[in-house]
Design an enzyme around this catalytic site. Structure first.
Site, mmCIF file in Angstrom:
data_model
loop_
_atom_site.group_PDB
_atom_site.id
_atom_site.type_symbol
_atom_site.label_atom_id
_atom_site.label_comp_id
_atom_site.label_asym_id
_atom_site.label_seq_id
_atom_site.Cartn_x
_atom_site.Cartn_y
_atom_site.Cartn_z
ATOM 1 C CE LYS A 166 -0.596 -5.630 -6.519
ATOM 2 N NZ LYS A 166 0.128 -4.906 -5.437
ATOM 3 C CB CYS B 146 1.424 -8.203 -3.930
ATOM 4 S SG CYS B 146 1.404 -7.736 -2.181
ATOM 5 C CD GLU C 109 4.091 -5.840 -4.904
ATOM 6 O OE1 GLU C 109 3.964 -6.230 -3.712
ATOM 7 O OE2 GLU C 109 3.132 -5.362 -5.564
#
Length: 257
Positions: free
Chosen positions: A166, A207, A84
């Site tokens: 995200k 994540c 990431e």
């Protein structure tokens, strides 16, 4: 970091130290699924999980990513996963400075994004599927500039086959531990992301997306994903307690890798 064979394939930037992790995921006959093209999936997949130290020098980060992808191919990986925010320091103040205008699904060039072009070129050169970690993405939306934390997926022809922004931003304030608010500069994505491959349908999160079981369930049940990948740069306060546990949880919940 990768969990055991029953768990998800994922990357973690817990330490941001340079190291390699190769894993071979073997699919049992009972777990085989048909891809969206109608062809049977391959029974095994060698994955390179590339984790490396990220600096404030974007060019240096580019060189590091190129090196890791090259070694991944040399070691026989068919799929490589980057961390990431691999082209930028992981800091809310840095995201706007390092952000780029990223290509869209179907594109195979990225004149306005040097970081994306590195991924495209590496995919073509090495014949790799690449889940490109994530890059800060700058867009103009409704007359305003927005920054997203965005993952590009490239096929071996260098074409963008998935683009995930995200969805779940990580805002945390642990007294005496860590205070970090991604929402200070990042906007949240709105789409579920997955792509077809010779290894079956693959879902992508980033994540903190892994924390939300519903997203994994949608990728598995609605889109028939047999592998879920979450590039991550988890912190050292909550990371050791949550990261591997969440991988196992999502894998067991959904009976997938």
């Amino acid at each position: 970091r990768s969990s055991t064979a029953s768990s998800l394939v994922a990357t973690s930037g817990l330490t941001r130290q340079n190291h390699w992790h190769h894993t071979s995921t073997k699919f049992q006959q009972s777990s085989l699924r048909m891809s969206s093209t109608g062809a049977a999936v391959e029974k095994s997949l060698r994955v390179a999980l590339c984790q490396f130290h990220v600096t404030g020098d974007k060019d240096e980060n580019h060189e590091t990513a190129q090196k890791f992808l090259s070694v991944a191919a040399e070691k026989g990986a068919k799929l490589a996963v980057l961390p990431e925010i691999w082209n930028s320091p992981y800091a809310t103040a840095a995201f706007p400075e390092y952000a780029e205008s990223l290509p869209n699904i179907g594109d195979s060039s990225a004149e306005s994004s040097s970081s994306s072009q590195i991924l495209i070129d590496a995919a073509k050169k090495h014949g790799l599927w690449i889940v490109g970690g994530s890059i800060p993405e700058r867009i103009q939306e409704d007359g305003k500039e927005k920054i997203y934390n965005t993952c590009l997926v490239l096929n071996p022809d260098g074409m963008v086959v998935a683009k995930h922004r995200k969805m779940h931003l990580f805002d945390i304030d642990v007294p005496g531990g860590i205070t970090f608010f991604e929402s200070e500069t990042l906007s949240a994505g709105q789409t579920v992301s997955h792509f077809s491959s010779p290894f079956g349908e693959i879902g992508v999160g980033i994540c903190y997306d892994i924390r939300f079981a519903e997203l994994a369930m949608i990728m598995r049940q609605k889109h028939n994903c047999v592998i879920l990948i979450y590039p991550g740069a988890f912190n050292m306060t909550t990371g050791p307690a949550h990261w591997e546990l969440l991988q196992r949880g999502r894998a067991i919940d959904n009976q997938c890798f």
